[in-house]
Structure formats: structure tokens, C-alpha cells
Design a protein around this motif. Structure first.
Motif, mmCIF file in Angstrom:
data_model
loop_
_atom_site.group_PDB
_atom_site.id
_atom_site.type_symbol
_atom_site.label_atom_id
_atom_site.label_comp_id
_atom_site.label_asym_id
_atom_site.label_seq_id
_atom_site.Cartn_x
_atom_site.Cartn_y
_atom_site.Cartn_z
ATOM 1 N N GLU A 1 0.054 8.926 -1.367
ATOM 2 C CA GLU A 1 -1.000 9.834 -1.812
ATOM 3 C C GLU A 1 -1.690 10.512 -0.639
ATOM 4 O O GLU A 1 -1.983 11.712 -0.686
ATOM 5 C CB GLU A 1 -2.028 9.064 -2.648
ATOM 6 N N LYS A 2 -1.927 9.779 0.442
ATOM 7 C CA LYS A 2 -2.638 10.336 1.598
ATOM 8 C C LYS A 2 -1.795 11.337 2.375
ATOM 9 O O LYS A 2 -2.283 12.395 2.787
ATOM 10 C CB LYS A 2 -3.091 9.217 2.536
ATOM 11 N N SER B 1 -10.473 6.362 10.346
ATOM 12 C CA SER B 1 -11.475 6.019 9.346
ATOM 13 C C SER B 1 -12.707 5.354 9.945
ATOM 14 O O SER B 1 -13.785 5.399 9.356
ATOM 15 C CB SER B 1 -10.849 5.091 8.285
ATOM 16 N N ASN C 1 0.808 -1.226 0.000
ATOM 17 C CA ASN C 1 0.000 0.000 0.000
ATOM 18 C C ASN C 1 0.843 1.279 0.000
ATOM 19 O O ASN C 1 0.375 2.336 0.411
ATOM 20 C CB ASN C 1 -0.929 -0.001 1.218
ATOM 21 N N THR D 1 -6.129 0.421 8.364
ATOM 22 C CA THR D 1 -5.950 1.869 8.341
ATOM 23 C C THR D 1 -6.685 2.482 7.147
ATOM 24 O O THR D 1 -7.264 1.765 6.321
ATOM 25 C CB THR D 1 -4.461 2.229 8.224
ATOM 26 N N SER D 2 -6.641 3.801 7.069
ATOM 27 C CA SER D 2 -7.292 4.507 5.970
ATOM 28 C C SER D 2 -6.602 4.255 4.632
ATOM 29 O O SER D 2 -7.186 4.507 3.578
ATOM 30 C CB SER D 2 -7.317 6.007 6.255
ATOM 31 N N PHE D 3 -5.362 3.766 4.674
ATOM 32 C CA PHE D 3 -4.631 3.529 3.427
ATOM 33 C C PHE D 3 -4.345 2.054 3.172
ATOM 34 O O PHE D 3 -3.781 1.705 2.136
ATOM 35 C CB PHE D 3 -3.301 4.293 3.426
ATOM 36 N N SER D 4 -4.748 1.181 4.116
ATOM 37 C CA SER D 4 -4.415 -0.236 3.980
ATOM 38 C C SER D 4 -5.493 -1.134 4.575
ATOM 39 O O SER D 4 -5.851 -0.988 5.757
ATOM 40 C CB SER D 4 -3.074 -0.534 4.677
ATOM 41 N N GLU E 1 -0.760 4.249 -1.868
ATOM 42 C CA GLU E 1 -1.891 4.821 -1.134
ATOM 43 C C GLU E 1 -1.393 5.672 0.035
ATOM 44 O O GLU E 1 -1.924 6.757 0.302
ATOM 45 C CB GLU E 1 -2.817 3.710 -0.635
ATOM 46 N N PHE E 2 -0.376 5.193 0.729
ATOM 47 C CA PHE E 2 0.216 5.946 1.837
ATOM 48 C C PHE E 2 0.794 7.260 1.329
ATOM 49 O O PHE E 2 0.576 8.335 1.903
ATOM 50 C CB PHE E 2 1.303 5.105 2.507
#
Length: 208
Positions: free
Chosen positions: A20-21, A193, A14, A154-157, A17-18
């Protein structure tokens, strides 16, 4: 699969995604900017648990020039860091096993990396960090408190990552015991999240 290997597998999968966040996450950018204002150009910087190089990238974008080394245990994160900060020197290593000469660095960043270390590992790392900093060297440290330790999504994973929630009071004592004087400590609420709230802790310290 152990807590570290499972956590690193999640980060590897991820990493985009990490990136980007958090590459433009305003609350963290603001704290790093405040800390950069304490620094002088040309300083030797060690970015531990560097992830995709978000902190190092912000250092370079500040307009000041730094000599940056970054370390992370996720190979995919290190690849991103090298892409995001071509001028930095990034390597895939375990921060629990680092070894440098005393007083090698002017600045050390520990941006949300002790959250993956237990109490003993965290204590050992902070002792090393104190040794590696020169006199009047600066430390940036961030972590979370307020929950029980364990695996979380998490919000990214969607893959679970293991987090430790260290006490700010305990961390402050460790820093003081290792010749690191607190310049500033702040706390911010972080909306998870799932709707719960975690407390992010940010500490600026100086070696004496």
C-alpha cells in the motif's frame, strides 16, 4: 532468530502495508519511469528482491511488453507479486543463491534489495548481475546511505527489519570494476517516520 529470518518474518507479516505504501510512491515511480524510458519492448527482465511486484507492475503498465522473472525470499510478497502482475514469473528464492547462465538478461532490477545484504553478499551479487547481463544490458540499482547498519522499525512495520547502509562511492567502484558503466546517479532525501532523513541513491548502469 538471525537477521535474515527476522527480516523476512517482518516482511511476511507486513506485506500488505508495504504494498500500500510503495505501489504508488511518487519519488520511486518517477525514477523507475525514467529508467523504463531507456528500455526497448520485449526485453528479458530479472527483478531481484521483487517484493509485491511494484517494479514489474510498472513495467507492464508502461505499455511495453517484457518477459519478467521476479525473485523474493518472502513468500507473502511473492503471492502479492503474482496477483499484481499475473504475466510475470515469480518465485520464492534467496537472491544470494541465484544461478543463471551468463548473458541471460537484458535488464536487471535491484530496487532496495542490497539494503538487506552485507558488504560481502552485496559484492557477490553485483558480480553475478554483471555476468547475467548481456552486452549493453541495463541495471537499475537503488539503496540507502547515511546511517549505521542494524535493526529498525519502519513506516510499514512495527517488527524490526535489518538494514545495511552502503556507501555510494563504494558501490560505484564495484560496478566499474565489473564492467558496469554508470549512466546516471542521483540522490534523494527520504523522510523517515521518526523525523530523521535518509539518503536514497539511484543508479542506472549499462554492461560493457
Amino acid at each position: 532468530m538471525g537477521r535474515i529470518s527476522k527480516t523476512i518474518t517482518a516482511y511476511d507479516k507486513n506485506c500488505n502495508e508495504f504494498n500500500e505504501k510503495f505501489s504508488e510512491f511518487t519519488p520511486y515511480i518517477q525514477k523507475i519511469t525514467e529508467f523504463i524510458n531507456l528500455l526497448e519492448p520485449g526485453m528479458n527482465v530479472l527483478d531481484l528482491g521483487c517484493g509485491p511486484g511494484n517494479v514489474s507492475r510498472q513495467l507492464m503498465l508502461s505499455g511495453k511488453r517484457y518477459v519478467i522473472q521476479g525473485i523474493d525470499l518472502s513468500e507473502e510478497m511473492v503471492k502479492l507479486a503474482r496477483k499484481n502482475v499475473p504475466a510475470g514469473d515469480f518465485s520464492c528464492r534467496d537472491i544470494r543463491e541465484i544461478s543463471y547462465r551468463d548473458e541471460s538478461f537484458d535488464v536487471i532490477f535491484l530496487s532496495f534489495c542490497i539494503v538487506h545484504l552485507n558488504e560481502t553478499e552485496m559484492l557477490d551479487l553485483l558480480q553475478k548481475v554483471s555476468n547475467y547481463l548481456r552486452e549493453k544490458g541495463k541495471l537499475y540499482l537503488s539503496f540507502m546511505e547515511g546511517k549505521n547498519d542494524g535493526f529498525e522499525k519502519t513506516s510499514f512495520s512495527e517488527e524490526e527489519i535489518y538494514y545495511y547502509y552502503h556507501s555510494a562511492q563504494r558501490v560505484e567502484k564495484i560496478l566499474n570494476d565489473n564492467h558496469l558503466a554508470i549512466i546516471e546517479i542521483t540522490k534523494q532525501a527520504y523522510q523517515e517516520s521518526d523525523g530523521s532523513v535518509t539518503t536514497d541513491v539511484f543508479i542506472f548502469a549499462e554492461k560493457y
